[in-house]
Structure formats: C-alpha cells, structure tokens
Design a protein around this motif. Structure first.
Motif, PDB file in Angstrom:
ATOM      1  N   LEU A  93       6.948  -9.994   6.233  1.00  0.00           N
ATOM      2  CA  LEU A  93       8.024  -9.019   6.207  1.00  0.00           C
ATOM      3  C   LEU A  93       7.517  -7.766   6.919  1.00  0.00           C
ATOM      4  CD1 LEU A  93      10.926  -8.480   5.137  1.00  0.00           C
ATOM      5  CD2 LEU A  93       9.842  -7.271   3.226  1.00  0.00           C
ATOM      6  N   GLN A  94       8.051  -7.536   8.099  1.00  0.00           N
ATOM      7  CA  GLN A  94       7.730  -6.321   8.847  1.00  0.00           C
ATOM      8  C   GLN A  94       8.693  -5.239   8.397  1.00  0.00           C
ATOM      9  OE1 GLN A  94       5.226  -5.613  11.100  1.00  0.00           O
ATOM     10  NE2 GLN A  94       5.989  -3.513  10.996  1.00  0.00           N
ATOM     11  N   MET A  95       8.155  -4.158   7.856  1.00  0.00           N
ATOM     12  CA  MET A  95       8.972  -3.081   7.315  1.00  0.00           C
ATOM     13  C   MET A  95       8.748  -1.823   8.142  1.00  0.00           C
ATOM     14  SD  MET A  95       8.487  -3.732   3.222  1.00  0.00           S
ATOM     15  CE  MET A  95       6.776  -3.199   3.213  1.00  0.00           C
ATOM     16  N   ASN A  96       9.797  -1.357   8.793  1.00  0.00           N
ATOM     17  CA  ASN A  96       9.738  -0.168   9.629  1.00  0.00           C
ATOM     18  C   ASN A  96      10.627   0.925   9.054  1.00  0.00           C
ATOM     19  OD1 ASN A  96       8.122  -1.626  11.541  1.00  0.00           O
ATOM     20  ND2 ASN A  96       9.999  -2.513  12.380  1.00  0.00           N
ATOM     21  N   SER A  97      10.395   2.134   9.509  1.00  0.00           N
ATOM     22  CA  SER A  97      11.198   3.291   9.065  1.00  0.00           C
ATOM     23  C   SER A  97      11.314   3.329   7.545  1.00  0.00           C
ATOM     24  CB  SER A  97      12.594   3.239   9.698  1.00  0.00           C
ATOM     25  OG  SER A  97      12.512   3.242  11.108  1.00  0.00           O
ATOM     26  N   LEU A  98      10.192   3.177   6.887  1.00  0.00           N
ATOM     27  CA  LEU A  98      10.189   3.130   5.426  1.00  0.00           C
ATOM     28  C   LEU A  98      10.605   4.461   4.824  1.00  0.00           C
ATOM     29  CD1 LEU A  98       7.024   0.957   4.991  1.00  0.00           C
ATOM     30  CD2 LEU A  98       9.246   0.442   3.976  1.00  0.00           C
ATOM     31  N   GLN A  99      11.326   4.365   3.729  1.00  0.00           N
ATOM     32  CA  GLN A  99      11.839   5.540   3.026  1.00  0.00           C
ATOM     33  C   GLN A  99      11.389   5.490   1.564  1.00  0.00           C
ATOM     34  OE1 GLN A  99      13.319   7.999   4.724  1.00  0.00           O
ATOM     35  NE2 GLN A  99      12.985   6.713   6.536  1.00  0.00           N
ATOM     36  N   PRO A 100      11.387   6.627   0.889  1.00  0.00           N
ATOM     37  CA  PRO A 100      10.960   6.628  -0.516  1.00  0.00           C
ATOM     38  C   PRO A 100      11.718   5.610  -1.377  1.00  0.00           C
ATOM     39  CG  PRO A 100      11.076   8.865   0.292  1.00  0.00           C
ATOM     40  CD  PRO A 100      11.631   7.992   1.389  1.00  0.00           C
ATOM     41  N   GLU A 101      12.970   5.369  -1.052  1.00  0.00           N
ATOM     42  CA  GLU A 101      13.755   4.404  -1.849  1.00  0.00           C
ATOM     43  C   GLU A 101      13.318   2.961  -1.640  1.00  0.00           C
ATOM     44  OE1 GLU A 101      14.943   6.783   0.146  1.00  0.00           O
ATOM     45  OE2 GLU A 101      16.575   6.033   1.440  1.00  0.00           O
TER      46      GLU A 101
ATOM     47  N   GLY B 102       0.814  -1.206   0.000  1.00  0.00           N
ATOM     48  CA  GLY B 102       0.000   0.000   0.000  1.00  0.00           C
ATOM     49  C   GLY B 102       0.843   1.249   0.000  1.00  0.00           C
ATOM     50  N   LEU B 103       0.194   2.366   0.301  1.00  0.00           N
ATOM     51  CA  LEU B 103       0.844   3.673   0.360  1.00  0.00           C
ATOM     52  C   LEU B 103       1.098   4.037   1.818  1.00  0.00           C
ATOM     53  CD1 LEU B 103       1.706   6.384  -0.935  1.00  0.00           C
ATOM     54  CD2 LEU B 103      -0.699   7.096  -0.730  1.00  0.00           C
ATOM     55  N   VAL B 104       2.317   4.455   2.107  1.00  0.00           N
ATOM     56  CA  VAL B 104       2.678   4.823   3.468  1.00  0.00           C
ATOM     57  C   VAL B 104       3.596   6.033   3.416  1.00  0.00           C
ATOM     58  CG1 VAL B 104       4.652   3.243   3.534  1.00  0.00           C
ATOM     59  CG2 VAL B 104       3.542   3.924   5.677  1.00  0.00           C
ATOM     60  N   GLN B 105       3.532   6.855   4.445  1.00  0.00           N
ATOM     61  CA  GLN B 105       4.393   8.033   4.518  1.00  0.00           C
ATOM     62  C   GLN B 105       5.803   7.638   4.956  1.00  0.00           C
ATOM     63  OE1 GLN B 105       2.504  10.933   7.053  1.00  0.00           O
ATOM     64  NE2 GLN B 105       1.203  11.676   5.403  1.00  0.00           N
ATOM     65  N   PRO B 106       6.801   8.426   4.600  1.00  0.00           N
ATOM     66  CA  PRO B 106       8.167   8.159   5.087  1.00  0.00           C
ATOM     67  C   PRO B 106       8.199   8.058   6.601  1.00  0.00           C
ATOM     68  CG  PRO B 106       8.214   9.804   3.360  1.00  0.00           C
ATOM     69  CD  PRO B 106       6.764   9.559   3.661  1.00  0.00           C
ATOM     70  N   GLY B 107       8.940   7.055   7.077  1.00  0.00           N
ATOM     71  CA  GLY B 107       9.002   6.791   8.506  1.00  0.00           C
ATOM     72  C   GLY B 107       7.953   5.816   9.002  1.00  0.00           C
TER      73      GLY B 107
ATOM     74  N   GLN C 138       2.447  -3.960  -4.463  1.00  0.00           N
ATOM     75  CA  GLN C 138       3.075  -2.638  -4.582  1.00  0.00           C
ATOM     76  C   GLN C 138       3.218  -1.995  -3.212  1.00  0.00           C
ATOM     77  OE1 GLN C 138       4.177  -0.830  -7.471  1.00  0.00           O
ATOM     78  NE2 GLN C 138       5.009   0.528  -5.885  1.00  0.00           N
ATOM     79  N   VAL C 139       4.405  -1.484  -2.953  1.00  0.00           N
ATOM     80  CA  VAL C 139       4.665  -0.664  -1.763  1.00  0.00           C
ATOM     81  C   VAL C 139       5.133   0.699  -2.245  1.00  0.00           C
ATOM     82  CG1 VAL C 139       6.132  -0.340   0.260  1.00  0.00           C
ATOM     83  CG2 VAL C 139       5.206  -2.606  -0.270  1.00  0.00           C
ATOM     84  N   THR C 140       4.426   1.733  -1.838  1.00  0.00           N
ATOM     85  CA  THR C 140       4.778   3.100  -2.209  1.00  0.00           C
ATOM     86  C   THR C 140       4.983   3.927  -0.950  1.00  0.00           C
ATOM     87  OG1 THR C 140       3.463   2.938  -4.239  1.00  0.00           O
ATOM     88  CG2 THR C 140       4.072   5.143  -3.497  1.00  0.00           C
ATOM     89  N   VAL C 141       6.163   4.518  -0.853  1.00  0.00           N
ATOM     90  CA  VAL C 141       6.497   5.353   0.298  1.00  0.00           C
ATOM     91  C   VAL C 141       6.600   6.795  -0.194  1.00  0.00           C
ATOM     92  CG1 VAL C 141       8.055   5.747   2.222  1.00  0.00           C
ATOM     93  CG2 VAL C 141       7.785   3.440   1.268  1.00  0.00           C
ATOM     94  N   SER C 142       5.649   7.590   0.211  1.00  0.00           N
ATOM     95  CA  SER C 142       5.581   8.970  -0.291  1.00  0.00           C
ATOM     96  C   SER C 142       4.767   9.828   0.661  1.00  0.00           C
ATOM     97  CB  SER C 142       4.933   8.991  -1.680  1.00  0.00           C
ATOM     98  OG  SER C 142       4.749  10.317  -2.137  1.00  0.00           O
ATOM     99  N   SER C 143       5.149  11.094   0.727  1.00  0.00           N
ATOM    100  CA  SER C 143       4.365  12.038   1.531  1.00  0.00           C
ATOM    101  C   SER C 143       3.318  12.734   0.667  1.00  0.00           C
ATOM    102  CB  SER C 143       5.296  13.062   2.176  1.00  0.00           C
ATOM    103  OG  SER C 143       6.084  13.704   1.187  1.00  0.00           O
TER     104      SER C 143
END
Length: 114
Positions: A80-88, A10-15, A109-114
């Motif tokens: 897969l637990q993903m923490n502190s996600l970044q745009p990259e 999904g879509l998540v904000q940075p961090g 799809q994983v999207t990291v964006s503000s």
C-alpha cells in the motif's frame, strides 16, 4: 497455516509518504483477494483498499487519488503506497486476505503528525 505480516508503518509528517507491505505465507496467494483496513482509536475498522485475484482494485473514497494498492504474486506480497498523508490517516493498518475464509495480520501503526 496462513500468516500475514505487515511492515512499513511509522511516524510521518503531514504531506509525507509511507509504503506498507504485507508478506503472506501458508496460502495460495494468487487466489486470494488482498486488502488493507485501518482502525483509528475509538473508531470501527474500515476498508482502505483491496485488490482481487484478477487485479481489480477498490478504494475508500477518503484515500482515492492518494493511496495505491498493488500485489506481487511472485513474492506473495501486497503493498500500500500512501501519499499526501494527513493526520486523519493515523491508525493501525491491517493486512487482510479473503477467499473462503478471512485472515488478518497483526497490524502496523501509522502516525501522521508534525
């Protein structure tokens, strides 16, 4: 036949954090090494993490300390637990199973964006 079905993207904000899951069927799950790969636009697919049948884990340097892979043999699932996600970290994430042959899920799809 072997099937791997990913969920949790999904879509998540940075961090932020996300937890991906992969449900496996048609295989003796406990005997497979399970892993997560990702592919960003214009880039090659790369290993994120994998976990062996004996629970030995391995991570890409870029995700060490932020991502945790785990498996539940009773439920034929890998997470897969993903923490502190970044745009990259933005990419399509694929579940992978390997033993004598390799099997892939369809990706999530994983999207990291503000």
């Amino acid at each position: 036949q072997v099937q791997l079905v990913e969920s949790g993207g999904g879509l998540v904000q940075p961090g932020g954090s996300l937890r991906l899951s992969c449900a496996a069927s048609g295989m003796t799950f406990s005997m497979y090494r399970m892993g997560w790969y990702r592919q960003a636009p214009g880039k090659q697919r790369e290993l994120v993490a994998h976990i062996s049948s004996t629970y030995i884990t391995n991570y890409a340097d870029s995700v060490k300390g932020r991502f945790i892979i785990s498996r539940d043999n009773a439920k034929n699932a890998v997470h897969l637990q993903m923490n502190s996600l970044q745009p990259e970290d933005t990419a399509v994430y694929y579940c992978h199973a390997s033993r004598a042959y390799d099997y892939w899920g369809q990706g999530t799809q994983v999207t990291v964006s503000s």
